[in-house]
Write an enzyme that holds these catalytic residues in place. Structure first.
Site, short mmCIF file in Angstrom:
data_model
loop_
_atom_site.label_atom_id
_atom_site.label_comp_id
_atom_site.label_asym_id
_atom_site.label_seq_id
_atom_site.Cartn_x
_atom_site.Cartn_y
_atom_site.Cartn_z
N HIS A 241 11.90 95.82 -19.17
CA HIS A 241 12.57 97.13 -19.09
C HIS A 241 11.56 98.25 -18.86
CE1 HIS A 241 16.19 95.23 -20.65
NE2 HIS A 241 15.59 94.89 -21.77
C1 BDR Z 1 14.77 99.59 -24.20
O1 BDR Z 1 15.02 99.49 -25.59
C2 BDR Z 1 13.86 99.11 -26.28
O2 BDR Z 1 14.14 98.14 -27.22
C3 BDR Z 1 12.88 98.64 -25.23
O3 BDR Z 1 11.55 98.94 -25.63
C4 BDR Z 1 13.28 99.43 -24.02
O4 BDR Z 1 12.67 100.69 -23.99
C5 BDR Z 1 15.60 98.57 -23.46
O5 BDR Z 1 16.95 98.79 -23.70
#
Ligand code: BDR
Ligand code: CA
Length: 310
Positions: A241
Protein backbone atom coordinates in the site's frame (compact mmCIF):
# COMPACT_ATOMS: atom_id res chain seq x y z
CA UNK A 1 17.44 17.76 -9.52
CA UNK A 2 15.95 15.30 -7.07
CA UNK A 3 12.29 15.68 -6.18
CA UNK A 4 11.89 17.16 -2.68
CA UNK A 5 9.55 15.10 -0.53
CA UNK A 6 8.35 14.70 3.03
CA UNK A 7 6.99 11.33 4.12
CA UNK A 8 4.27 11.26 6.76
CA UNK A 9 4.08 7.80 8.30
CA UNK A 10 2.63 5.61 11.08
CA UNK A 11 5.40 3.07 10.68
CA UNK A 12 3.93 -0.21 10.31
CA UNK A 13 5.27 -2.94 8.03
CA UNK A 14 4.41 -1.26 4.72
CA UNK A 15 5.31 2.29 5.82
CA UNK A 16 8.76 0.88 6.58
CA UNK A 17 8.96 -0.53 3.05
CA UNK A 18 7.84 2.85 1.68
CA UNK A 19 10.66 4.60 3.56
CA UNK A 20 13.18 2.04 2.33
CA UNK A 21 12.00 2.47 -1.26
CA UNK A 22 12.10 6.25 -1.03
CA UNK A 23 15.68 6.20 0.24
CA UNK A 24 17.03 3.42 -1.94
CA UNK A 25 15.50 4.80 -5.14
CA UNK A 26 18.17 7.50 -4.93
CA UNK A 27 15.78 9.82 -6.74
CA UNK A 28 14.22 11.69 -3.85
CA UNK A 29 15.52 14.46 -1.65
CA UNK A 30 13.82 13.48 1.62
CA UNK A 31 13.54 16.68 3.67
CA UNK A 32 12.20 14.82 6.67
CA UNK A 33 9.87 12.11 7.91
CA UNK A 34 6.94 13.08 10.09
CA UNK A 35 5.23 10.53 12.31
CA UNK A 36 1.68 10.15 13.54
CA UNK A 37 -0.53 7.87 15.59
CA UNK A 38 -2.00 5.12 13.44
CA UNK A 39 -1.03 1.47 13.02
CA UNK A 40 0.78 1.86 16.34
CA UNK A 41 1.15 4.64 18.91
CA UNK A 42 3.02 7.81 17.99
CA UNK A 43 5.96 6.73 20.17
CA UNK A 44 6.15 3.32 18.54
CA UNK A 45 5.76 4.73 15.01
CA UNK A 46 8.57 7.20 15.72
CA UNK A 47 10.83 4.55 17.15
CA UNK A 48 10.14 2.24 14.20
CA UNK A 49 10.92 5.06 11.76
CA UNK A 50 14.24 5.73 13.49
CA UNK A 51 15.08 2.02 13.33
CA UNK A 52 14.39 1.87 9.61
CA UNK A 53 16.66 4.86 9.01
CA UNK A 54 19.36 3.20 11.10
CA UNK A 55 19.02 0.02 9.08
CA UNK A 56 20.17 2.03 6.06
CA UNK A 57 22.68 4.12 8.03
CA UNK A 58 20.61 7.24 7.34
CA UNK A 59 19.69 8.17 10.91
CA UNK A 60 21.92 11.28 10.85
CA UNK A 61 20.80 12.38 7.38
CA UNK A 62 17.01 12.55 7.60
CA UNK A 63 15.20 14.27 10.49
CA UNK A 64 12.26 12.47 12.08
CA UNK A 65 9.61 14.78 13.54
CA UNK A 66 6.81 13.62 15.84
CA UNK A 67 3.25 14.70 15.15
CA UNK A 68 -0.22 13.97 16.50
CA UNK A 69 -0.57 11.28 19.15
CA UNK A 70 -4.28 10.81 18.42
CA UNK A 71 -6.85 11.52 15.72
CA UNK A 72 -8.51 14.97 15.69
CA UNK A 73 -11.75 13.89 17.36
CA UNK A 74 -11.63 10.15 17.91
CA UNK A 75 -9.84 7.56 19.97
CA UNK A 76 -6.83 5.75 18.54
CA UNK A 77 -7.47 2.52 16.65
CA UNK A 78 -4.27 0.49 16.32
CA UNK A 79 -3.72 -2.18 13.67
CA UNK A 80 -1.70 -4.72 15.65
CA UNK A 81 -3.43 -7.68 14.02
CA UNK A 82 -1.85 -6.69 10.69
CA UNK A 83 1.49 -5.17 11.71
CA UNK A 84 2.20 -7.07 14.95
CA UNK A 85 2.36 -5.60 18.44
CA UNK A 86 5.49 -3.57 17.60
CA UNK A 87 4.40 -2.51 14.10
CA UNK A 88 7.34 -4.15 12.33
CA UNK A 89 6.13 -7.74 12.53
CA UNK A 90 8.65 -8.46 15.30
CA UNK A 91 11.71 -7.47 13.23
CA UNK A 92 14.54 -5.22 14.51
CA UNK A 93 13.51 -5.87 18.10
CA UNK A 94 17.06 -5.75 19.42
CA UNK A 95 18.06 -2.62 17.56
CA UNK A 96 18.79 0.35 19.83
CA UNK A 97 17.81 3.77 18.58
CA UNK A 98 20.37 6.39 19.48
CA UNK A 99 19.34 9.41 17.38
CA UNK A 100 16.44 11.29 18.95
CA UNK A 101 13.57 12.73 16.92
CA UNK A 102 13.95 16.41 15.99
CA UNK A 103 12.31 19.11 18.13
CA UNK A 104 8.95 20.58 17.21
CA UNK A 105 5.66 19.26 15.88
CA UNK A 106 5.19 17.56 12.52
CA UNK A 107 2.48 20.04 11.46
CA UNK A 108 4.88 22.96 11.98
CA UNK A 109 7.67 21.10 10.22
CA UNK A 110 5.41 20.55 7.21
CA UNK A 111 4.52 24.24 7.09
CA UNK A 112 8.13 25.41 7.53
CA UNK A 113 9.55 23.11 4.88
CA UNK A 114 6.84 23.86 2.35
CA UNK A 115 7.40 27.61 2.83
CA UNK A 116 11.17 27.25 2.62
CA UNK A 117 10.89 25.39 -0.68
CA UNK A 118 7.85 27.17 -2.07
CA UNK A 119 6.19 25.16 -4.84
CA UNK A 120 8.79 22.38 -4.74
CA UNK A 121 7.66 19.96 -2.03
CA UNK A 122 5.69 16.78 -2.61
CA UNK A 123 4.00 15.36 0.49
CA UNK A 124 3.72 11.58 0.56
CA UNK A 125 1.11 10.69 3.17
CA UNK A 126 0.91 7.02 4.16
CA UNK A 127 -0.97 7.30 7.45
CA UNK A 128 -4.07 8.90 8.96
CA UNK A 129 -4.09 12.51 7.76
CA UNK A 130 -4.05 14.18 11.20
CA UNK A 131 -0.73 16.03 10.78
CA UNK A 132 -1.60 17.57 7.42
CA UNK A 133 -5.10 18.53 8.62
CA UNK A 134 -3.54 20.32 11.59
CA UNK A 135 -1.12 22.13 9.27
CA UNK A 136 -3.89 23.21 6.91
CA UNK A 137 -6.15 24.36 9.75
CA UNK A 138 -3.35 26.58 11.06
CA UNK A 139 -2.21 27.80 7.64
CA UNK A 140 -4.89 27.42 4.95
CA UNK A 141 -2.67 29.18 2.38
CA UNK A 142 -0.31 26.20 2.57
CA UNK A 143 -2.30 24.43 -0.13
CA UNK A 144 -0.99 26.86 -2.78
CA UNK A 145 2.63 26.35 -1.79
CA UNK A 146 2.75 22.55 -1.91
CA UNK A 147 3.72 21.00 -5.23
CA UNK A 148 1.66 17.86 -4.80
CA UNK A 149 0.07 15.69 -2.13
CA UNK A 150 0.07 11.93 -2.65
CA UNK A 151 -2.21 10.13 -0.20
CA UNK A 152 -2.29 6.40 0.36
CA UNK A 153 -5.83 5.93 1.51
CA UNK A 154 -9.40 5.16 0.69
CA UNK A 155 -11.06 2.84 -1.76
CA UNK A 156 -13.54 4.06 -4.37
CA UNK A 157 -14.79 0.93 -6.12
CA UNK A 158 -14.13 -1.88 -3.72
CA UNK A 159 -14.52 -2.86 -0.11
CA UNK A 160 -12.70 -1.56 2.92
CA UNK A 161 -9.93 -3.21 4.90
CA UNK A 162 -11.01 -2.22 8.40
CA UNK A 163 -14.77 -2.01 7.99
CA UNK A 164 -16.81 -3.19 4.99
CA UNK A 165 -16.60 0.30 3.49
CA UNK A 166 -13.55 2.03 4.94
CA UNK A 167 -9.84 1.84 4.32
CA UNK A 168 -7.69 2.10 7.47
CA UNK A 169 -6.06 5.55 7.05
CA UNK A 170 -9.43 7.13 6.30
CA UNK A 171 -11.22 5.23 9.05
CA UNK A 172 -8.84 6.25 11.82
CA UNK A 173 -9.20 9.99 11.24
CA UNK A 174 -12.03 10.70 8.79
CA UNK A 175 -12.39 14.30 10.04
CA UNK A 176 -8.76 14.94 9.14
CA UNK A 177 -9.19 13.32 5.74
CA UNK A 178 -12.24 15.50 5.08
CA UNK A 179 -10.27 18.64 5.93
CA UNK A 180 -7.44 17.62 3.62
CA UNK A 181 -9.74 16.71 0.73
CA UNK A 182 -11.67 19.95 1.06
CA UNK A 183 -8.62 22.17 1.61
CA UNK A 184 -8.18 23.01 -2.07
CA UNK A 185 -4.83 21.39 -2.88
CA UNK A 186 -4.39 21.90 -6.65
CA UNK A 187 -2.75 18.46 -7.02
CA UNK A 188 -3.90 15.72 -4.66
CA UNK A 189 -3.50 12.13 -5.82
CA UNK A 190 -5.34 9.34 -4.04
CA UNK A 191 -3.57 5.98 -4.10
CA UNK A 192 -6.29 3.77 -2.70
CA UNK A 193 -6.89 0.08 -2.16
CA UNK A 194 -8.29 -0.05 -5.72
CA UNK A 195 -4.68 -0.03 -6.91
CA UNK A 196 -2.59 -0.97 -3.87
CA UNK A 197 -4.32 -4.34 -3.62
CA UNK A 198 -2.82 -5.14 -7.02
CA UNK A 199 0.72 -4.38 -5.85
CA UNK A 200 1.45 -7.61 -4.03
CA UNK A 201 4.89 -8.59 -2.76
CA UNK A 202 5.25 -12.37 -2.81
CA UNK A 203 7.89 -14.83 -1.58
CA UNK A 204 9.30 -14.94 -5.13
CA UNK A 205 9.81 -11.19 -5.10
CA UNK A 206 11.54 -11.40 -1.75
CA UNK A 207 13.83 -14.09 -3.12
CA UNK A 208 14.66 -11.81 -6.02
CA UNK A 209 15.98 -9.28 -3.49
CA UNK A 210 18.99 -11.55 -2.90
CA UNK A 211 20.71 -11.93 0.45
CA UNK A 212 21.52 -8.82 2.48
CA UNK A 213 20.63 -7.40 5.90
CA UNK A 214 17.92 -5.42 4.09
CA UNK A 215 16.36 -8.42 2.33
CA UNK A 216 16.50 -10.42 5.57
CA UNK A 217 14.72 -7.59 7.35
CA UNK A 218 12.04 -7.46 4.64
CA UNK A 219 11.53 -11.21 4.84
CA UNK A 220 11.23 -11.20 8.61
CA UNK A 221 9.00 -8.14 8.91
CA UNK A 222 6.52 -9.32 6.26
CA UNK A 223 6.23 -12.99 7.31
CA UNK A 224 3.27 -12.65 9.71
CA UNK A 225 1.62 -10.04 7.51
CA UNK A 226 1.73 -12.47 4.58
CA UNK A 227 0.20 -15.21 6.66
CA UNK A 228 -2.67 -12.97 7.76
CA UNK A 229 -3.16 -11.74 4.20
CA UNK A 230 -3.40 -15.39 3.13
CA UNK A 231 -5.98 -16.19 5.80
CA UNK A 232 -8.22 -13.31 4.67
CA UNK A 233 -7.58 -13.20 0.93
CA UNK A 234 -6.32 -16.64 -0.04
CA UNK A 235 -3.05 -15.22 -1.41
CA UNK A 236 0.25 -15.26 0.46
CA UNK A 237 1.50 -11.74 -0.06
CA UNK A 238 2.23 -8.36 1.48
CA UNK A 239 0.19 -5.58 -0.10
CA UNK A 240 2.53 -2.70 -0.89
CA UNK A 241 0.00 0.00 0.00
CA UNK A 242 2.41 2.65 1.23
CA UNK A 243 5.31 1.83 -1.10
CA UNK A 244 3.00 2.40 -4.06
CA UNK A 245 2.46 5.99 -2.92
CA UNK A 246 6.23 6.42 -3.11
CA UNK A 247 6.17 4.66 -6.48
CA UNK A 248 3.68 7.26 -7.74
CA UNK A 249 6.01 10.04 -6.55
CA UNK A 250 8.84 8.39 -8.47
CA UNK A 251 6.88 7.68 -11.63
CA UNK A 252 3.36 8.94 -12.26
CA UNK A 253 3.10 6.72 -15.34
CA UNK A 254 2.74 3.68 -13.07
CA UNK A 255 -0.89 4.62 -12.43
CA UNK A 256 -3.93 5.74 -14.37
CA UNK A 257 -5.71 8.63 -12.69
CA UNK A 258 -8.98 10.46 -13.21
CA UNK A 259 -10.09 13.73 -11.62
CA UNK A 260 -13.20 13.31 -9.45
CA UNK A 261 -14.90 14.94 -6.50
CA UNK A 262 -14.16 12.80 -3.45
CA UNK A 263 -15.35 13.26 0.12
CA UNK A 264 -15.16 11.21 3.29
CA UNK A 265 -18.09 10.04 5.39
CA UNK A 266 -17.87 11.10 9.04
CA UNK A 267 -21.38 10.72 10.41
CA UNK A 268 -22.52 7.20 9.75
CA UNK A 269 -22.83 4.21 12.00
CA UNK A 270 -21.73 1.81 9.26
CA UNK A 271 -19.78 3.92 6.80
CA UNK A 272 -17.50 6.31 8.69
CA UNK A 273 -14.23 6.64 6.80
CA UNK A 274 -15.74 5.64 3.47
CA UNK A 275 -14.29 7.60 0.54
CA UNK A 276 -17.23 8.58 -1.64
CA UNK A 277 -16.20 9.27 -5.24
CA UNK A 278 -18.65 11.13 -7.47
CA UNK A 279 -17.94 9.25 -10.72
CA UNK A 280 -20.91 10.77 -12.55
CA UNK A 281 -20.61 14.24 -11.05
CA UNK A 282 -24.09 13.99 -9.54
CA UNK A 283 -23.19 16.53 -6.87
CA UNK A 284 -22.04 19.03 -9.53
CA UNK A 285 -18.88 19.76 -7.57
CA UNK A 286 -15.46 20.48 -8.97
CA UNK A 287 -12.98 17.62 -8.95
CA UNK A 288 -10.63 17.84 -5.97
CA UNK A 289 -8.73 14.56 -6.26
CA UNK A 290 -6.82 12.64 -8.93
CA UNK A 291 -8.06 9.15 -8.16
CA UNK A 292 -5.87 6.20 -9.14
CA UNK A 293 -8.00 3.67 -10.97
CA UNK A 294 -5.36 1.31 -12.33
CA UNK A 295 -1.71 0.43 -11.85
CA UNK A 296 1.04 -1.31 -13.82
CA UNK A 297 1.70 -3.59 -10.88
CA UNK A 298 4.48 -5.62 -12.52
CA UNK A 299 6.35 -2.50 -13.48
CA UNK A 300 6.02 -1.19 -9.94
CA UNK A 301 7.24 -4.46 -8.43
CA UNK A 302 10.25 -4.34 -10.76
CA UNK A 303 11.03 -0.82 -9.62
CA UNK A 304 10.67 -1.94 -5.99
CA UNK A 305 12.97 -4.92 -6.41
CA UNK A 306 15.51 -2.98 -8.43
CA UNK A 307 15.75 -0.36 -5.68
CA UNK A 308 15.98 -2.77 -2.75
CA UNK A 309 17.92 -5.73 -4.05
CA UNK A 310 21.40 -6.54 -2.74
C1 BDR B 1 -2.93 1.51 5.11
O1 BDR B 1 -3.29 1.20 6.45
C2 BDR B 1 -2.15 0.89 7.21
O2 BDR B 1 -2.38 -0.21 8.00
C3 BDR B 1 -1.03 0.68 6.22
O3 BDR B 1 0.21 1.09 6.77
C4 BDR B 1 -1.42 1.56 5.06
O4 BDR B 1 -0.99 2.88 5.23
C5 BDR B 1 -3.55 0.49 4.19
O5 BDR B 1 -4.93 0.52 4.31
CA1 CA C 1 0.71 3.42 6.84
Amino acid sequence: MKKKVILDVDTGVDDALAILLAIRSGELDILGITTVNGNVSLDQATQNTCKILKLLGMEHEIPVVRGANKPLMRAAHFEHRVHGSDGLGGALQDMQVDVLPAHGHAADFLVDQVRQHDGDVTLIMTAPLTNLALAVMKHPDLVHQVKEVIVMGGVVQGFGNVTPTAEYNMYVDPEAAKIVFQAGFPALTLVGLDVTRKALLTDEHIQALGDSPLSRYIKESTADYMQRYYERNGVRACALHDPLAVGVALNKQLVTTHPYFVDVETKSELCDGQTVCDFQNRLLKEANVHVCTDVSADEFLQLFIHALRA
